[in-house]
Enzyme design. Sequence first.
Site, PDB file in Angstrom:
ATOM      1  N   LYS A 197      -5.324  12.801   5.846  1.00 56.20           N
ATOM      2  CA  LYS A 197      -3.984  12.378   5.434  1.00 56.20           C
ATOM      3  C   LYS A 197      -3.969  10.861   5.328  1.00 56.20           C
ATOM      4  O   LYS A 197      -4.302  10.164   6.289  1.00 56.20           O
ATOM      5  CB  LYS A 197      -2.928  12.833   6.444  1.00 56.20           C
ATOM      6  CG  LYS A 197      -2.732  14.338   6.517  1.00 56.20           C
ATOM      7  CD  LYS A 197      -1.707  14.696   7.588  1.00 56.20           C
ATOM      8  CE  LYS A 197      -1.495  16.211   7.653  1.00 56.20           C
ATOM      9  NZ  LYS A 197      -0.603  16.593   8.782  1.00 56.20           N
ATOM     10  N   ASP A 255      -6.986  17.339  12.756  1.00 60.50           N
ATOM     11  CA  ASP A 255      -5.921  16.611  12.057  1.00 60.50           C
ATOM     12  C   ASP A 255      -5.584  15.378  12.887  1.00 60.50           C
ATOM     13  O   ASP A 255      -6.147  14.305  12.717  1.00 60.50           O
ATOM     14  CB  ASP A 255      -4.720  17.543  11.876  1.00 60.50           C
ATOM     15  CG  ASP A 255      -3.539  16.886  11.167  1.00 60.50           C
ATOM     16  OD1 ASP A 255      -3.596  15.682  10.848  1.00 60.50           O
ATOM     17  OD2 ASP A 255      -2.531  17.572  10.935  1.00 60.50           O
ATOM     18  N   ASP A 309      -2.103  26.512  11.694  1.00 64.27           N
ATOM     19  CA  ASP A 309      -1.939  25.156  12.218  1.00 64.27           C
ATOM     20  C   ASP A 309      -1.220  25.235  13.558  1.00 64.27           C
ATOM     21  O   ASP A 309      -0.090  25.716  13.638  1.00 64.27           O
ATOM     22  CB  ASP A 309      -1.130  24.315  11.229  1.00 64.27           C
ATOM     23  CG  ASP A 309      -1.045  22.856  11.646  1.00 64.27           C
ATOM     24  OD1 ASP A 309      -1.648  22.489  12.666  1.00 64.27           O
ATOM     25  OD2 ASP A 309      -0.365  22.081  10.952  1.00 64.27           O
ATOM     26  N   LYS A 359       2.238  28.123  10.604  1.00 66.39           N
ATOM     27  CA  LYS A 359       2.374  27.449  11.890  1.00 66.39           C
ATOM     28  C   LYS A 359       2.330  28.484  13.015  1.00 66.39           C
ATOM     29  O   LYS A 359       3.018  29.513  12.959  1.00 66.39           O
ATOM     30  CB  LYS A 359       3.701  26.682  11.944  1.00 66.39           C
ATOM     31  CG  LYS A 359       3.810  25.555  10.928  1.00 66.39           C
ATOM     32  CD  LYS A 359       2.901  24.400  11.272  1.00 66.39           C
ATOM     33  CE  LYS A 359       3.107  23.230  10.330  1.00 66.39           C
ATOM     34  NZ  LYS A 359       2.280  22.050  10.717  1.00 66.39           N
ATOM     35  N   GLU A 367      -6.211  24.795  12.706  1.00 70.12           N
ATOM     36  CA  GLU A 367      -6.043  23.347  12.674  1.00 70.12           C
ATOM     37  C   GLU A 367      -5.480  22.819  13.988  1.00 70.12           C
ATOM     38  O   GLU A 367      -4.471  23.322  14.489  1.00 70.12           O
ATOM     39  CB  GLU A 367      -5.116  22.974  11.513  1.00 70.12           C
ATOM     40  CG  GLU A 367      -4.966  21.491  11.290  1.00 70.12           C
ATOM     41  CD  GLU A 367      -4.091  21.182  10.087  1.00 70.12           C
ATOM     42  OE1 GLU A 367      -3.873  19.983   9.818  1.00 70.12           O
ATOM     43  OE2 GLU A 367      -3.613  22.126   9.419  1.00 70.12           O
TER      44      GLU A 367
END
Length: 368
Positions: A262, A238, A188, A163, A213
């Site tokens: 997802k 995402d 991300d 992250k 991401e």
Amino acid sequence: MNIKKIRLHIISMSLKKPFVTHLQRMETREGIIIEAEDQRGAVGLGEVVAFSTPWYTEETIKTCYHMLKDVLIPLVERSPITHPEELSKLFEPVRGNAMAKASLEMAIWDLYARQQEKPLWNLLGGTREKVPAGAVVGADSIAGMIAQTHELVDEGYERIKIKISKGADVEVVRALREEFPHLSLLADANSAYELNDAEHLKSLDEFRLKMIEQPLGIDDLVEHAILQNKISTPICLDESIVSPHDMKSAIQLKSCGVVNIKLGRVGGYNHALEIYRLCKTNEIKMWCGGMIEFGVSRAHNISLASLEGFSIPGDISSSSKYWEEDIIDAPIVVENGFVKRFDRPGIGVDLNQKRLNEVCNYREEFLL
């Protein structure tokens, strides 16, 4: 499909270690487990993957419970279906609420596979006997992230997601790359940046990241396309992809080179499979994302990731990464960077009723 009853279980479990991003620090994970039971007693399982607060999307555990109880379950009761594919049309009049829709669709797909006495991956067209697994690192410090990564690499993970955010990016990535020069790393951002940060994001190119991401806005496609022209690191979308239409737009705009699919974010299998086909046709790389889930959702992710085309290891970590004890009877286990598919009917796992009772705060049953 002769669905007789649906049960909702609100559960809460403490994480083994806090999960930290620039948006949220999480020490306890709340969720909803769904059981869809037919007249013969077969039970399909689903899971709400929304969080307790709306930091990832606008949905929360409370909003999903409301949607399930007051809108979606009554729709299924009024209009019985013969196949899970019919749920897309049935839920079409309900705007948004993808995670609530996905949870019920997951349970009904699982029930359908059990009724057919086949593994769900088989019905979806999956072929892989095992799927590549990655993991997410979130900690308060660089030292903590390095320590977590060492643990995960020792367990066999070959792809690690870290992250990042403004003020905690280049130094973080540099430290991880120096410590793990050959490890597959991706970053991300959870929409931490703006387009005017493009030159700063370009400085991440030197670290050979597999992708970055969702660097920009959660609903943006246009500025991601502009950014992708300015940096060499592939952009992975995402939050921006919540429907097949979003995927079509991203392809036309050339907004990304990778997509994280997802089930919860896109509203379940029916939309996920449509997005999957669009990506395959247009040579967009894919991987199966995770949401710090319990075992039910992880088992569903394995079924989805068994499809050829998911070329990048997904967020399908072992149950033991987050939980002292999971709520399923056969924990998810990563061995040498892979998770074996389950060959039992449906998603291949059942609930550990003893553990479920220990962590359940409230349950409700609906007769159809």
